[in-house]
Write a protein that holds these residues in place. Structure first.
Motif, PDB file in Angstrom:
ATOM      1  N   UNK A   1     124.679  45.387  50.311  1.00 34.02           N
ATOM      2  CA  UNK A   1     125.461  44.540  51.210  1.00 34.02           C
ATOM      3  C   UNK A   1     126.873  44.428  50.651  1.00 34.02           C
ATOM      4  N   UNK A   2     127.845  44.423  51.533  1.00 37.99           N
ATOM      5  CA  UNK A   2     129.241  44.313  51.124  1.00 37.99           C
ATOM      6  C   UNK A   2     129.863  43.146  51.882  1.00 37.99           C
ATOM      7  N   UNK A   3     130.314  42.150  51.135  1.00 40.76           N
ATOM      8  CA  UNK A   3     130.934  40.961  51.716  1.00 40.76           C
ATOM      9  C   UNK A   3     132.418  40.980  51.403  1.00 40.76           C
ATOM     10  N   UNK A   4     133.246  40.798  52.433  1.00 43.49           N
ATOM     11  CA  UNK A   4     134.678  40.776  52.211  1.00 43.49           C
ATOM     12  C   UNK A   4     135.394  39.953  53.252  1.00 43.49           C
ATOM     13  N   UNK A   5     136.567  39.455  52.909  1.00 46.71           N
ATOM     14  CA  UNK A   5     137.331  38.634  53.855  1.00 46.71           C
ATOM     15  C   UNK A   5     137.922  39.481  54.968  1.00 46.71           C
ATOM     16  N   UNK A   6     138.071  38.886  56.142  1.00 41.98           N
ATOM     17  CA  UNK A   6     138.746  39.568  57.243  1.00 41.98           C
ATOM     18  C   UNK A   6     140.239  39.655  56.950  1.00 41.98           C
ATOM     19  N   UNK A   7     140.788  38.624  56.343  1.00 43.17           N
ATOM     20  CA  UNK A   7     142.199  38.629  55.972  1.00 43.17           C
ATOM     21  C   UNK A   7     142.422  39.569  54.784  1.00 43.17           C
TER      22      UNK A   7
END
Length: 461
Positions: A383-389
């Motif tokens: 899983x890869x979690x990252x900000x949209x900004x």
């Protein structure tokens, strides 16, 4: 060098740029000889050499002393002991190698040069002195082995890696060089690497700083200090070793373990480990690139081995002069030449063929307060979690046996990601290191710490 497959062959302009770079380094550095190699895609794709003797340049099979690159080999042996459960990186040295004056230092601190030990041995200049002057560890450490409190800062230490070599010997019950041969060199096919030179090998030279004259340097056996700098090797062997440090090899160390070696374990030290120091590997930034590798030097020799894992490029530079050639800087330039001129072609996109329906359920947008994030299920199962900004905390997560996910990178490395479910089995929110991620900004139905204003979102009128 064996024939390079067509899909890995470098363009003529790239090959010329590589040759030009090492030719300038050899000429400006006034090195008797300089050899280099570049690897990518699991293969050596370029070799080059320059020499003061016309038509007699050495090739990738000629041995040079590699100095402190030996430390990386020693670190691999220690990591193998850890992976076998024979020690923990948090163990105090005293637990496995009792009776030294540095027993309080942990294995991890020794690997990362954060144990506070002196940079060098007491007494004579050890690199140019017979090993008989240091027959015992007490002679390597001296009466005052510490320069800093353990764990406080990075301070490069040759005696520290002597202790690690002795630790390997104590746990394995055999000499360091024998263990290295059996557990690393032979499995990886590094047939031209070893503690003693085997012909053909280069002699080490000192070049006068203000005159074009030379003098041979002594080649002392380092004895107890061998794990810190004894090895001889070739560009071909070291290029293969660099590929191993990038990808791992289950016969020696897994990809996860070599990734751990490439991860900063102590803070930066300007001029030596600019981006920190891993577990037996220096880290450095060259422009926008984060590189891992190691420099090396002994009287008569300089060496550099560096790799860019994201771009799948590694370079090795060896020269037989005490000073004059910045081998690591040249190796970094060779990486840049290849990576800039011929960017890595990405692997074709492929779907995740055995998608876990639970993981798919978690994919998509989530909100930490009002900050939007995306959680993606990658084809490799992570899983890869990252900000949209543009700014924010990003991490990758691997599945754990209990249904949670463990952070591998970034701020959340080592932290647990958990999907919290409602009584009907649907996902209420994500819990990540105490942070609550919801499907809507400040979801009224989720247990957001501090609560959510019951009137919800509204304007000001």
């Amino acid at each position: 060098m064996t024939d390079v497959p067509a899909d890995l062959a470098l363009l003529p302009a790239t090959r010329r740029a590589l040759l030009h770079r090492i030719a300038v380094a050899q000429a400006d550095g006034r090195a008797p000889s300089l050899v280099a190699a570049v690897a990518r895609g699991g293969r050596i794709v370029w070799e080059g050499a320059r020499s003061m003797i016309d038509d007699h340049a050495p090739d990738g099979d000629v041995q040079y002393r590699i100095g402190s690159i030996s430390k990386t080999f020693t670190a691999v042996l220690v990591m193998r002991l850890r992976d076998e459960g024979l020690l923990d990186l948090g163990d105090a040295l005293e637990k496995h190698l009792p009776g030294t004056a540095a027993g309080e230092v942990t294995v991890a601190q020794l690997l990362a040069h954060s144990g506070g030990l002196a940079a060098e041995t007491p007494g004579a200049w050890w690199e140019r002195s017979p090993a008989a002057l240091r027959p015992e560890l007490a002679d390597v450490l001296g009466p005052e082995p510490f320069r800093h409190a353990p764990g406080r800062r990075h301070h490069y230490s040759n005696p520290g890696y002597t202790l690690l070599g002795s630790l390997v010997e104590a746990v394995r019950g055999r000499p360091w060089a024998e263990v290295l041969q059996d557990e690393v060199l032979r499995p990886l096919g590094l047939e031209r690497t070893g503690a003693q030179p085997e012909a053909p090998y280069a002699g080490g030279w000192a070049v006068h700083p203000w005159a074009d004259v030379m003098m041979p340097e002594p080649a002392e056996d380092l004895g107890l200090m061998a794990p810190a700098g004894q090895l001889w090797s070739t560009t071909r062997d070291l290029a293969r070793f660099a590929l191993f440090l990038s990808r791992g090899d289950e016969r020696v160390l897994s990809a996860d373990s070599v990734r751990e070696m490439r991860t900063a374990a102590s803070p930066p030290e300007p001029g030596l480990a600019e981006a920190g120091y891993g577990l037996g590997l220096q880290l450095a930034r060259a422009g926008d690139r984060l590189l891992a590798g190691h420099s090396g030097s002994l009287p008569g020799f300089v060496a550099g081995l560096w790799l860019s894992e994201p771009e799948d490029v590694a370079a090795v530079v060896l020269a037989n002069c005490t000073s004059g050639v910045a081998a690591s800087a040249v190796a970094m330039d060779l990486i840049a030449i290849v990576a800039d001129a011929e960017p890595r072609i990405p692997e074709p996109w492929r779907p995740f063929r055995e998608a876990d329906p639970v993981a798919v359920e978690l994919a998509g947008p989530w909100y930490w307060g009002t900050s939007p994030h995306l959680l993606r299920l990658r084809a490799d199962g992570l899983l890869e979690l990252g900000p949209v900004a543009a700014q924010g905390r990003a991490s990758r997560f691997a599945p754990a046996a209990d249904g949670t996910w463990t952070g591998l990178t970034g701020y959340y490395a080592g932290e647990t990601l958990r999907a919290v479910r409602r009584p009907d089995g649907s996902v209420s929110h994500l819990d990540l290191a105490s942070f609550v991620f919801t499907r809507e900004p400040y979801d009224q139905d989720a247990p957001v710490p501090g609560g959510v204003d019951p009137q919800g979102w509204r304007g000001i009128g």
